[in-house]
Scaffold this motif. Structure first.
Motif, PDB file in Angstrom:
ATOM      1  N   LEU A   1       0.813  -1.073   0.406  1.00  0.00           N
ATOM      2  CA  LEU A   1      -0.031   0.033   0.148  1.00  0.00           C
ATOM      3  C   LEU A   1       0.629   1.327  -0.134  1.00  0.00           C
ATOM      4  O   LEU A   1       0.548   2.016  -0.604  1.00  0.00           O
ATOM      5  CB  LEU A   1      -1.322  -0.107   1.268  1.00  0.00           C
ATOM      6  N   LEU A   2       2.141   1.368   0.627  1.00  0.00           N
ATOM      7  CA  LEU A   2       2.863   2.307   0.322  1.00  0.00           C
ATOM      8  C   LEU A   2       3.268   2.738  -0.856  1.00  0.00           C
ATOM      9  O   LEU A   2       3.639   3.512  -0.958  1.00  0.00           O
ATOM     10  CB  LEU A   2       4.174   2.354   2.212  1.00  0.00           C
ATOM     11  N   TRP A   3       3.467   1.523  -1.068  1.00  0.00           N
ATOM     12  CA  TRP A   3       4.495   1.149  -2.361  1.00  0.00           C
ATOM     13  C   TRP A   3       3.736   1.634  -3.831  1.00  0.00           C
ATOM     14  O   TRP A   3       4.185   2.318  -4.354  1.00  0.00           O
ATOM     15  CB  TRP A   3       4.911   0.445  -2.209  1.00  0.00           C
TER      16      TRP A   3
ATOM     17  N   PRO B   1      -0.220   1.353  -4.006  1.00  0.00           N
ATOM     18  CA  PRO B   1      -1.542   1.673  -4.001  1.00  0.00           C
ATOM     19  C   PRO B   1      -2.301   0.477  -4.696  1.00  0.00           C
ATOM     20  O   PRO B   1      -3.770   0.240  -4.431  1.00  0.00           O
ATOM     21  CB  PRO B   1      -2.188   3.053  -3.147  1.00  0.00           C
ATOM     22  N   GLU B   2      -2.436   0.525  -5.993  1.00  0.00           N
ATOM     23  CA  GLU B   2      -3.377   0.351  -6.922  1.00  0.00           C
ATOM     24  C   GLU B   2      -3.038  -1.130  -7.311  1.00  0.00           C
ATOM     25  O   GLU B   2      -3.374  -1.724  -8.162  1.00  0.00           O
ATOM     26  CB  GLU B   2      -3.577   0.904  -8.375  1.00  0.00           C
ATOM     27  N   GLY B   3      -1.717  -1.884  -6.594  1.00  0.00           N
ATOM     28  CA  GLY B   3      -1.623  -3.219  -6.575  1.00  0.00           C
ATOM     29  C   GLY B   3      -0.004  -3.207  -7.458  1.00  0.00           C
ATOM     30  O   GLY B   3      -0.091  -2.030  -8.000  1.00  0.00           O
TER      31      GLY B   3
END
Lengths: 320, 288, 257
Positions: free
Chosen positions: B277-279, B281-283
């Motif tokens: 999520l930090l890196w 967020p859209e997968g």
């Protein structure tokens, strides 16, 4: 406007009369309903006003409840006000922490990750030595409301306990109403309506959403705090996704974006639960059926019910 | 950890990850193509497992159970789509969440009514009940290898169908523009029904395959659901490839986590999700 | 702040935007000066939307720089650019349909002095944002409908509302994406009058398809084709340009003059 105010005052008066009936079962049930009403209002801030559908709101409810249980001294009374402060602070901080992660996502992702973080919290209390595991933790002695020696009320008396809950409900309601009319609140409503436009107008929406998320978590904490005090027993189930699902249901039943409505939603939910449970131990089957049927057959979904009832009540009368 | 133990954990990770992939692939397809969030997907897994239990008890064989169970699942999935899910395509996420939440309650209580709340075991077919020795002391169950093999075959089949067949092409097209696909004369309702039934059957099959390993118990669906969500978040909505990679990551993280950091093993998966999520967020493999 | 006529406020230097293999904009230069209207013209698919999105911060450029009053703002997002003084209206009406006209614009005005901590004072009692909103609404010509629910306004009036919202953010540079789209000739004429009035103190960029109404107010025209600048100059030059005529031949837009 005036008739709304009268309605609210009448409702409040009726609620205030409950302990006077002397029926302790219903007084406790109503206290539980009011607590869920606070919980529902806190979620409504997110879902109904900011447009953030969180499926993990039970985490903050449970964290506050556990804070009370874990900080209460074993066999003597803790201090009510310190416990209130500590539990709300813990749930708000947890919401702040989680918000930093989950608010980076939108839509379906947001729903999923809020659920996932709530599961994480559930796991922490269920499987680690922090809580009492699945057995839960007891609050053996009701906290004392003492402020430097003066004790304004005694929580061992059911009536006092009930009124304490009622007063907090009213305070949370007034607080939220005020916030929603402030600059901050208007931005949240704008974000729900059209976040992209808000950004292009110069608002850093992440910060506002994080503020809403944290605030909602803290207010859910007020509900969790009250739960621990009224019932004296805290288990990981308070953080379960069933809990998150139920409170979301209350918000929808009550008409999102309507604070009084969601308190009514809590009443509706508890009523249905009590009625269905009196019919069968498989009451969740009936509840599930009602939910599915409502989504399928009510155009506009459950949120339309309050509007329809309102219109039916207003009938041929004057519009507000 | 000596080599044999490491091999065992690796094989376990693979097997767990591949099973999760079966479940998650259905979820991500339904998300990506029909845009529906389906909380009841974990219940589909549970239904598959209970189906395996009931059918194998009745017929005495897990083979028969799966042989009967898969077509039953496809049919039931299509029925569910027609009756309930087809109404959700035009609704907003909140209504989807609500209705599928209601469905979970219904499925759980029906299960309780029909089969009860006890934990049940399911027998491994005799052919696969042995173990392969890995060292003097350690051996590995054949059945788990079979499960992994079946999942790999299904993964390849899924890839083939989606990338190389007309049906797959229509599925991928339906992902992007429903009205255009309809204008081309393709029956989008049929496509959606097929995709949904497929997703249901994949999850149910995963449940059937897993039933001898994990047993059959109430709430088995909830845990799988949430892990599946985490996988879809990590892999990116709509990306089957992403679901595979993410499922394997989760399989390894969870399995090795239990061995290396048992106190917090349940948290490892969420930590991985938080990091993603930090890196991104859209997968990792966000479609489009 | 100096108020030089024709001072350059926003300048885009060789901005390029790629989407995977597709190059939507290639080495585009745009300069916006105070007191002028700069029109971005071109057939469908020319890359005008991509260009304006890069200027407003809705899309980061793959290459190139964007400077505002000398300061490099290439890395700023839309919210930050708005705070710096760049305002944008959208091709598809992008308002708050359930709010009144007043509230739409007041919310825009409020963005200039955000005080989220003042949770006990009511937004609707905040004089400065209300006054600014009323002034912007007047300037945009929508004064008579100030209490209307914005979703109920006519299409042209919603465009005026968009202008009012941009004005309320004190935008020095206004990026207007097809503000005349879907308007009849009377509404178009009204909008052009509004733009003429706003021109002297600001730099305005208009993205438009159709030159008819805009010719009266344009100072510079940049014609884009296939993601690149074909030609840029005063209206007379563009009108006479053979290259521009040819670019429009075979496209469904007509370059009428």
């Amino acid at each position: 406007m005036n008739s709304q105010l009268i309605f609210k005052l009448v409702a409040l008066a009726l609620l205030a009369c409950v302990p006077l009936t002397g029926d302790s079962f219903y007084t406790e049930l109503l206290a539980k309903t009011l607590i869920l009403g606070i919980f529902a209002m806190s979620l409504d801030l997110l879902v109904g006003f900011t447009g953030l559908v969180s499926f993990g709101h039970a985490a903050y409810f449970g964290i506050a409840a556990y804070t009370v249980a874990l900080l209460s001294p074993g066999y003597e009374a803790g201090n009510l006000w310190l416990l209130l402060f500590a539990s709300v602070a813990c749930s708000a901080l947890a919401a702040l922490f989680v918000g930093i992660f989950v608010l980076r996502t939108k839509g379906i992702y947001f729903i999923m990750v809020t659920l996932a973080f709530a599961q994480l919290a559930f796991f922490i209390f269920h499987d680690t030595p922090l809580g009492g595991g699945s057995d839960g933790v007891y609050v053996n002695v009701k906290p004392s409301a003492s402020i430097g020696g003066w004790v304004p009320f005694d929580l061992d008396t059911q009536a006092h306990l009930y009124y304490f809950v009622l007063v907090l409900l009213v305070l949370v309601y007034l607080f939220l109403s005020r916030i929603l009319q402030s600059q901050f609140g208007r931005v949240l409503v704008g974000v729900k309506s059209n976040e992209h436009r808000m950004q292009s107008m110069g608002y850093k929406t992440f910060g506002y959403k994080l503020g809403a998320f944290t605030l909602a978590g803290g207010l859910a904490g007020v509900a969790g705090f009250l739960y621990a005090i009224v019932f004296g027993f805290v288990t990981p189930e308070l953080l379960s996704w069933h809990q998150s699902g139920n409170v979301l249901l209350m918000v929808i039943l009550g008409g999102m974006g309507n604070l009084i409505g969601v308190v009514a939603g809590a009443f509706a939910f508890i009523s249905m639960q009590e009625i269905f449970a009196s019919w069968t131990k498989h009451w969740q089957l009936v509840m599930g059926g009602v939910i599915v049927a409502a989504v399928l057959f009510l155009p506009g979904g459950l949120a339309a019910i309050p509007g329809r009832i309102k219109r039916a009540l207003q009938g041929g009368g004057n519009d507000e | 950890m000596d080599f044999a133990s490491f091999l065992i954990q690796t094989l376990n990770s693979l097997q767990y990850g591949l099973l999760l992939f079966l479940v998650a692939s259905g979820l991500t397809l339904v998300f990506g193509i029909m845009g529906i969030i389906n909380l009841a997907h974990g219940s589909f897994y549970m239904i598959g497992a209970y189906l395996a239990f009931v059918l194998s008890s009745a017929t005495g064989s897990l083979y028969m159970a799966i042989l009967l169970g898969v077509p039953l699942s496809l049919a039931f999935g299509a029925l569910l789509e027609w009756a309930f899910f087809s109404h959700l395509y035009k609704r907003d996420h909140l209504e989807q969440v609500l209705m599928t939440y209601g469905l979970i309650l219904i499925f759980e209580e029906l299960r309780s009514l029909l089969v009860g709340d006890d934990v049940h075991g399911v027998e491994i077919p005799a052919l696969f009940s042995g173990s392969i020795p890995l060292s003097d002391v350690l051996s590995y169950p054949v059945y788990r290898l079979v499960v992994s093999a079946v999942c790999i075959v299904l993964a390849i089949a899924l890839y083939y169908v989606i990338q190389r067949t007309r049906l797959g092409m229509m599925i991928r097209a339906g992902n992007h523009d429903r009205t255009m696909v309809e204008a081309l004369g393709i029956n989008i309702n049929m496509i959606y029904r097929v995709v949904f039934a497929l997703g249901f059957a994949l999850a149910a099959l995963a449940g059937m395959l897993a039933s001898p390993i994990s047993s059959v118990f109430p709430n088995m669906g909830s845990h799988v659901l949430i892990i599946s969500f985490v996988i879809v978040v990590i892999g990116g909505i709509g990306s089957v490839w992403g679901a595979l990679v993410a499922a394997l990551i989760v399989g390894f993280a969870d399995t090795f986590g239990k061995v290396l950091v048992p106190e917090i093993s349940g948290m490892v998966v969420y930590i991985v999700m938080a990091a993603v999520l930090l890196w991104r967020p859209e997968g990792i493999f966000k479609k489009g | 702040m100096s108020n030089n006529q024709h001072e350059t406020l926003l300048i885009a230097e060789k901005i390029t935007r790629r989407f995977g293999g597709l190059v939507a904009n290639q080495d585009v230069d745009v300069a916006l000066k105070r007191g002028t209207v700069h029109v971005l013209l071109g057939p469908n698919g020319a890359g005008k939307s991509t260009c304006i999105n890069m200027l407003s911060g809705d899309l980061p450029p793959s290459e190139g720089k964007i400077k505002f009053m000398g300061r490099d703002i290439t890395g700023l997002n839309a919210a930050q650019r708005s705070q710096v003084g760049i305002g944008r209206s959208y091709q598809r009406t992008n308002i708050f349909p359930k709010f009144t006209v007043l509230e739409n614009v007041r919310l825009a005005a409020q963005s200039r002095r955000q005080q989220p901590w003042r949770i006990f004072s009511k937004a609707m009692e905040q004089q400065w944002s209300l006054e600014k909103a009323r002034a912007s609404i007047e300037e945009a010509g929508l004064g008579k409908k100030i209490d209307w629910i914005s979703g109920l306004l006519s299409h042209g009036e919603q465009r005026q509302l968009e202008i009012a919202m941009v004005l309320a953010t004190d935008a020095q540079v206004m990026l207007l994406d097809e503000p005349l789209a879907g308007m009849g000739s009377e509404e178009s004429a009204k909008m052009v009058e509004v733009l003429k009035r706003l021109k002297p103190t600001r730099a305005i960029l208009l993205v438009e398809h159709d030159m008819d109404a805009v010719f009266a107010v344009a100072d510079t025209i940049t014609v884009m084709v296939n993601g690149q600048v074909l030609e840029s100059g005063p209206p007379a030059q563009i009108k006479a340009s053979v290259a521009v005529q040819q670019a429009y031949l075979g496209s469904e837009d007509s370059f009428h003059v």
